[in-house]
Design an enzyme around this catalytic site. Structure first.
Site, PDB file in Angstrom:
ATOM      1  N   SER A 205      25.879   7.392 -21.017  1.00  0.00           N
ATOM      2  CA  SER A 205      24.765   7.000 -22.204  1.00  0.00           C
ATOM      3  C   SER A 205      24.947   8.001 -23.330  1.00  0.00           C
ATOM      4  CB  SER A 205      23.520   6.872 -21.549  1.00  0.00           C
ATOM      5  OG  SER A 205      23.404   5.507 -20.841  1.00  0.00           O
TER       6      SER A 205
HETATM    7  N1  SAH Z   1      23.632   6.172 -15.924  1.00  0.00           N
HETATM    8  C1  SAH Z   1      25.118   6.255 -16.432  1.00  0.00           C
HETATM    9  C2  SAH Z   1      25.499   5.215 -17.353  1.00  0.00           C
HETATM   10  C3  SAH Z   1      26.370   4.451 -16.887  1.00  0.00           C
HETATM   11  S1  SAH Z   1      27.035   2.933 -17.618  1.00  0.00           S
HETATM   12  C4  SAH Z   1      25.343   7.803 -16.880  1.00  0.00           C
HETATM   13  O1  SAH Z   1      24.264   8.392 -16.979  1.00  0.00           O
HETATM   14  O2  SAH Z   1      26.496   8.080 -16.981  1.00  0.00           O
HETATM   15  C5  SAH Z   1      26.393   1.678 -16.710  1.00  0.00           C
HETATM   16  C6  SAH Z   1      26.930   1.634 -15.014  1.00  0.00           C
HETATM   17  O3  SAH Z   1      26.242   0.476 -14.585  1.00  0.00           O
HETATM   18  C7  SAH Z   1      28.386   1.635 -15.121  1.00  0.00           C
HETATM   19  O4  SAH Z   1      28.957   2.513 -14.421  1.00  0.00           O
HETATM   20  C8  SAH Z   1      28.778   0.096 -14.479  1.00  0.00           C
HETATM   21  O5  SAH Z   1      29.836   0.357 -13.546  1.00  0.00           O
HETATM   22  C9  SAH Z   1      27.205   0.068 -13.632  1.00  0.00           C
HETATM   23  N2  SAH Z   1      26.902  -1.352 -13.302  1.00  0.00           N
HETATM   24  C10 SAH Z   1      27.245  -2.504 -13.875  1.00  0.00           C
HETATM   25  N3  SAH Z   1      26.784  -3.550 -13.054  1.00  0.00           N
HETATM   26  C11 SAH Z   1      26.118  -3.112 -12.006  1.00  0.00           C
HETATM   27  C12 SAH Z   1      25.575  -3.532 -10.723  1.00  0.00           C
HETATM   28  N4  SAH Z   1      25.295  -4.990 -10.636  1.00  0.00           N
HETATM   29  N5  SAH Z   1      25.615  -2.819  -9.969  1.00  0.00           N
HETATM   30  C13 SAH Z   1      25.588  -1.536  -9.762  1.00  0.00           C
HETATM   31  N6  SAH Z   1      26.152  -0.862 -11.164  1.00  0.00           N
HETATM   32  C14 SAH Z   1      26.451  -1.777 -12.000  1.00  0.00           C
END
Ligand code: SAH
Length: 213
Positions: free
Chosen positions: A63
């Site tokens: 993010s």
């Molecule tokens: N908080 C993260 C942002 C990652 S983007 C950071 O600080 O880098 C969002 C993430 O959510 C992705 O890695 C994606 O794989 C995950 N995601 C999407 N759907 C999901 C689900 N149902 N359960 C767990 N993770 C999920």
């Protein structure tokens, strides 16, 4: 791991957030002390302190710092609270939460991201404060529920019912909701009793989709 020039750039980034937004000062201080480049591939290290989202493995993104500051401010985390994060990704957001004193439970569905984030937490000596799970986070984490706070960093079409149920009475959830590939709404949800939740619309945002299995 945290060379001098990174620290200078990071200070500038945080100062620009401080000047242009209304973020909790404690959150900004944690972000000022936490190296963000450690969560990125080495090819992105030079850009780590720009206020931008960047690609990580599995076609996901870390993010934007402004978004992390915003979501974390709205989450109103207090020390020792149990915080559930859906979407570990790079692990950066989970690290910020842990440095605010929370016990963090973070869930990711992609194995490479889960494995890498675990290693990063270890490198930063945050692995005792953060527990990492590989599974579909739309079902929450029933065995560790209820949670004082829940944060989703992937956008769902609607708030998954399991997450509402796993929030403590008095707890706060911050979650992006809306259609894929369009603007979403960041919602702040408070559970006010066993059977009532209030919703506040915090504004538009854009996150990768929450993929429900
Ligand atoms: N908080 C993260 C942002 C990652 S983007 C950071 O600080 O880098 C969002 C993430 O959510 C992705 O890695 C994606 O794989 C995950 N995601 C999407 N759907 C999901 C689900 N149902 N359960 C767990 N993770 C999920």
């Amino acid at each position: 791991m945290d060379e001098f020039h990174f620290r200078g750039k990071r200070r500038q980034l945080i100062e620009s957030l401080r000047q242009t937004g209304r973020f909790d000062e404690k959150v900004l201080q944690v972000m000022e002390n936490l190296p963000r480049h450690v969560f990125l591939e080495s090819g992105f290290h030079a850009y780590a302190y720009q206020d931008e989202a960047f690609p990580i493995d599995c076609e996901q993104t870390i993010s934007q710092p402004r978004t992390v500051a915003w979501q974390t401010t709205e989450l109103e985390v207090l020390p020792r609270q149990h915080v559930l994060e859906i979407g570990t990704g790079s692990g950066y957001q989970a690290a910020v939460l842990s440095l605010l004193g929370a016990r963090v439970f973070t869930v990711e569905r992609h194995k490479p991201l889960y494995q890498k984030a675990k290693l990063t937490f270890k490198r930063l000596k945050l692995d005792r404060r953060i527990r990492t799970y590989l599974r579909d986070g739309s079902k929450g984490l029933a065995e560790m529920a209820p949670f004082d706070r829940i944060i989703a960093t992937a956008g769902a079409a609607a708030v998954p019912p399991a997450l509402r149920e796993q929030l403590k009475v008095g707890g706060i959830m911050v979650i992006p909701v809306g259609p894929e590939d369009a603007d979403q709404t960041l919602l702040k949800i408070r559970r006010v009793s066993e059977s009532e939740w209030t919703e506040e619309d915090l504004g538009t945002c854009r996150f990768v989709p929450l993929v429900e299995e």
